[in-house]
Design a protein around this motif. Structure first.
Motif, PDB file in Angstrom:
ATOM      1  N   GLN A 242      64.625 -40.744  37.580  1.00  0.00           N
ATOM      2  CA  GLN A 242      65.874 -41.004  37.515  1.00  0.00           C
ATOM      3  C   GLN A 242      66.778 -39.970  37.748  1.00  0.00           C
ATOM      4  O   GLN A 242      67.997 -40.066  38.270  1.00  0.00           O
TER       5      GLN A 242
ATOM      6  N   PHE B  79      69.192 -39.545  40.773  1.00  0.00           N
ATOM      7  CA  PHE B  79      70.682 -40.132  40.966  1.00  0.00           C
ATOM      8  C   PHE B  79      71.578 -39.754  40.071  1.00  0.00           C
ATOM      9  O   PHE B  79      72.729 -39.813  40.026  1.00  0.00           O
ATOM     10  N   PHE B  80      70.751 -39.488  38.894  1.00  0.00           N
ATOM     11  CA  PHE B  80      71.717 -39.368  37.453  1.00  0.00           C
ATOM     12  C   PHE B  80      71.921 -37.663  37.450  1.00  0.00           C
ATOM     13  O   PHE B  80      71.246 -36.931  37.376  1.00  0.00           O
TER      14      PHE B  80
ATOM     15  N   ASP C  77      70.070 -38.660  30.034  1.00  0.00           N
ATOM     16  CA  ASP C  77      70.331 -39.357  28.872  1.00  0.00           C
ATOM     17  C   ASP C  77      69.266 -39.189  27.818  1.00  0.00           C
ATOM     18  O   ASP C  77      69.520 -39.660  26.918  1.00  0.00           O
TER      19      ASP C  77
ATOM     20  N   TRP D 267      60.543 -46.151  43.998  1.00  0.00           N
ATOM     21  CA  TRP D 267      61.455 -47.266  43.183  1.00  0.00           C
ATOM     22  C   TRP D 267      60.298 -48.165  42.526  1.00  0.00           C
ATOM     23  O   TRP D 267      60.755 -48.430  41.264  1.00  0.00           O
TER      24      TRP D 267
ATOM     25  N   LEU E 175      60.392 -48.969  38.380  1.00  0.00           N
ATOM     26  CA  LEU E 175      60.225 -50.423  37.903  1.00  0.00           C
ATOM     27  C   LEU E 175      59.090 -50.578  36.958  1.00  0.00           C
ATOM     28  O   LEU E 175      59.372 -51.220  36.048  1.00  0.00           O
TER      29      LEU E 175
ATOM     30  N   ALA F 246      60.293 -48.964  33.541  1.00  0.00           N
ATOM     31  CA  ALA F 246      61.430 -49.969  33.163  1.00  0.00           C
ATOM     32  C   ALA F 246      60.608 -51.094  32.422  1.00  0.00           C
ATOM     33  O   ALA F 246      60.795 -51.572  31.516  1.00  0.00           O
TER      34      ALA F 246
ATOM     35  N   PHE G 206      59.258 -49.878  29.300  1.00  0.00           N
ATOM     36  CA  PHE G 206      60.292 -50.015  28.229  1.00  0.00           C
ATOM     37  C   PHE G 206      60.606 -51.204  27.753  1.00  0.00           C
ATOM     38  O   PHE G 206      60.757 -51.168  26.374  1.00  0.00           O
TER      39      PHE G 206
ATOM     40  N   MET H  85      70.794 -50.840  45.118  1.00  0.00           N
ATOM     41  CA  MET H  85      69.566 -51.801  44.273  1.00  0.00           C
ATOM     42  C   MET H  85      68.893 -50.759  43.313  1.00  0.00           C
ATOM     43  O   MET H  85      68.808 -50.897  42.219  1.00  0.00           O
ATOM     44  N   TRP H  86      68.359 -49.699  43.966  1.00  0.00           N
ATOM     45  CA  TRP H  86      67.555 -48.576  43.046  1.00  0.00           C
ATOM     46  C   TRP H  86      68.365 -48.157  41.941  1.00  0.00           C
ATOM     47  O   TRP H  86      67.780 -48.226  40.860  1.00  0.00           O
ATOM     48  N   ILE H  87      69.537 -47.577  42.156  1.00  0.00           N
ATOM     49  CA  ILE H  87      70.351 -47.283  41.035  1.00  0.00           C
ATOM     50  C   ILE H  87      70.701 -48.352  40.044  1.00  0.00           C
ATOM     51  O   ILE H  87      70.834 -48.031  38.943  1.00  0.00           O
TER      52      ILE H  87
ATOM     53  N   THR I 126      68.838 -50.480  39.114  1.00  0.00           N
ATOM     54  CA  THR I 126      67.603 -50.821  38.348  1.00  0.00           C
ATOM     55  C   THR I 126      67.229 -49.431  37.560  1.00  0.00           C
ATOM     56  O   THR I 126      66.721 -49.501  36.272  1.00  0.00           O
ATOM     57  N   LEU I 127      67.962 -48.357  37.857  1.00  0.00           N
ATOM     58  CA  LEU I 127      67.661 -47.170  37.133  1.00  0.00           C
ATOM     59  C   LEU I 127      68.532 -47.274  36.004  1.00  0.00           C
ATOM     60  O   LEU I 127      68.398 -46.783  34.761  1.00  0.00           O
ATOM     61  N   ILE I 128      69.804 -47.770  36.124  1.00  0.00           N
ATOM     62  CA  ILE I 128      70.841 -48.110  34.922  1.00  0.00           C
ATOM     63  C   ILE I 128      70.238 -48.971  33.889  1.00  0.00           C
ATOM     64  O   ILE I 128      70.197 -48.763  32.585  1.00  0.00           O
TER      65      ILE I 128
ATOM     66  N   ALA J 239      67.142 -49.351  33.404  1.00  0.00           N
ATOM     67  CA  ALA J 239      66.182 -48.745  32.457  1.00  0.00           C
ATOM     68  C   ALA J 239      66.714 -47.683  31.508  1.00  0.00           C
ATOM     69  O   ALA J 239      66.159 -47.600  30.367  1.00  0.00           O
ATOM     70  N   SER J 240      67.712 -47.156  31.926  1.00  0.00           N
ATOM     71  CA  SER J 240      68.485 -46.301  30.886  1.00  0.00           C
ATOM     72  C   SER J 240      68.939 -47.244  29.762  1.00  0.00           C
ATOM     73  O   SER J 240      68.966 -46.566  28.430  1.00  0.00           O
TER      74      SER J 240
END
Lengths: 235, 235
Positions: free
Chosen positions: A79, A82-83, A87, A121, A125, A128, A131, B120-122, B124-126, B128-129
DNA sequence: CGATCCTTTGATATGTTTCAAGCTTAGTGG
DNA sequence: CCACTAAGCTTGAAACATATCAAAGGATCG
């Protein structure tokens, strides 16, 4: 090595070349090293080549919660692409080797190579999905079920990664870390583990564990591996 | 409407046209309807246009754990693009409107339009966060902190979605559902909520809540919104 | 071979659940 | 518009699972 991608997505020759051409940096870290710290502005994305690592967060009270456990072949911080700011922390649970690739290079690769982007990607997923299962585990299962579930997951993932031959494997976590992964106290983890041992579910020797009765373990742990979305061989 | 993508990723004209050309299907469902069921082979991906929904899983013992709560503008099951079988359920918490797009169309779009794929990927990453934070919440925080955290998150996300003006908002969850989201019993949720009320942290009227003391609420909930990765205005 | 980290065990404390019942609110049909 | 019903909320008392505290025993590593 990086071609674990092909597990979920077929790649073309160009894709493989692009992967091979990536600027790499192989690092070796001792157990306990931080790979990323909560709040960092990470510059790279890393893939675990050997050893074990975990991700964790800390509450305001100072309690630690482990969020995931990683083994050979896992990306530990995809991640980061993009971040800009992390976190959570990523820490080595054993001596580890990892290849780090600059964020910008990974991002460029993802933009120019759709099949690779897609493979990455899918990796995130699956992360996730795990998680989600962990939320259920710590939120709604009692201590026995929680721990059994964790052991089952770890074992199945080891198998999927080709890191477990029979039913014995070494668990790279202290009981305190195990506690931090399932949201219990180390003392209680110890008692539950002993109970499993006494019931003949598992055997323990130092930091290594043998699952004696897989079917029952699975049942105690309320474990159904669908959420791993792996191509696991059946057991 | 679908152009919430631009929150995290600038799109070109071609991208917007491609989005607009997507085969859509707008549905209206009553509260309690299932949008996806655990084990389903979903044919579509859905975006919430109005109302609230949640995702949840059920343990072998029959306990339910809510995994996430969704509001206008959220994708509720974007992972369906790549997973053939759903590992959890999605259910309407209120009357909802949603637009559903065939998986294949979304997948095709993602492959032909890198910027959209990336947006869209982003998303799904959010997702997950937020899952990670929820693991911490149910794993390592006591009942007061857990509930306060949930309320803070919900409120901030409402604000980010433009659904809350002042400090009053309607909470689309029964106390039982709240309990399923934080891993507690309905009875205990009730007591904690009353305590917040008596302490002057919140005020309650039917299903609507006013956060009276935001700073203290935030502190009680150990809430730091970084994990939401939003462009939230400051409070 | 000492020092440190990890595991084990017992006794006690506590937060949360369970059970059970009464109460309020919202929705429905007469 | 009222009576009825179901769903959700509230409260109290008792039970229980897990946490906390404290101390001893093992393992591992310079």
């Amino acid at each position: 090595m990086i071609t674990r991608f092909e597990k979920h997505e077929p790649l073309g020759d160009g894709d493989r070349e692009a992967l091979a051409a990536l600027p790499q940096n192989v690092r070796t870290l001792v157990s306990g090293s931080y790979i990323v710290r909560d709040g960092d502005h990470p510059e790279t994305c890393s893939l675990l080549v050997s050893g074990f690592a975990c991700r964790h967060k800390t509450t305001g009270e100072g309690a630690r919660q482990i969020i995931s456990i990683h083994m050979r072949g896992d990306f530990v911080d995809l991640q980061n692409i993009f971040f800009d700011v992390s976190d959570h922390s990523v820490q080595a649970l054993s001596a580890v080797e990892l290849v780090s690739v600059p964020r910008s290079a990974v991002r460029a690769l993802a933009m120019s190579r759709p099949a690779i982007a897609r493979a990455m990607w899918i990796e995130t997923l699956i992360d996730a999905s795990i998680f989600r299962e962990w939320i259920v585990n710590v939120g709604r299962r009692d201590s026995r079920t929680r721990l059994a579930h964790l052991l089952c997951e770890f074992f199945v993932r080891l198998k999927m990664a080709g890191l477990a031959e029979n039913r014995t494997f070494s668990l790279p976590l202290t009981q305190e870390q195990l506690a931090d992964a399932v949201g219990l106290t180390p003392v209680h983890v110890n008692r539950v583990l002993r109970a499993f041992d006494e019931e003949g579910l598992i055997e323990r020797d130092r930091r290594s564990i043998t699952i004696v009765d897989w079917d029952r373990m699975r049942e105690v742990g309320d474990f159904h591996e669908r959420y791993l979305h792996g191509n696991a061989a059946s057991f």
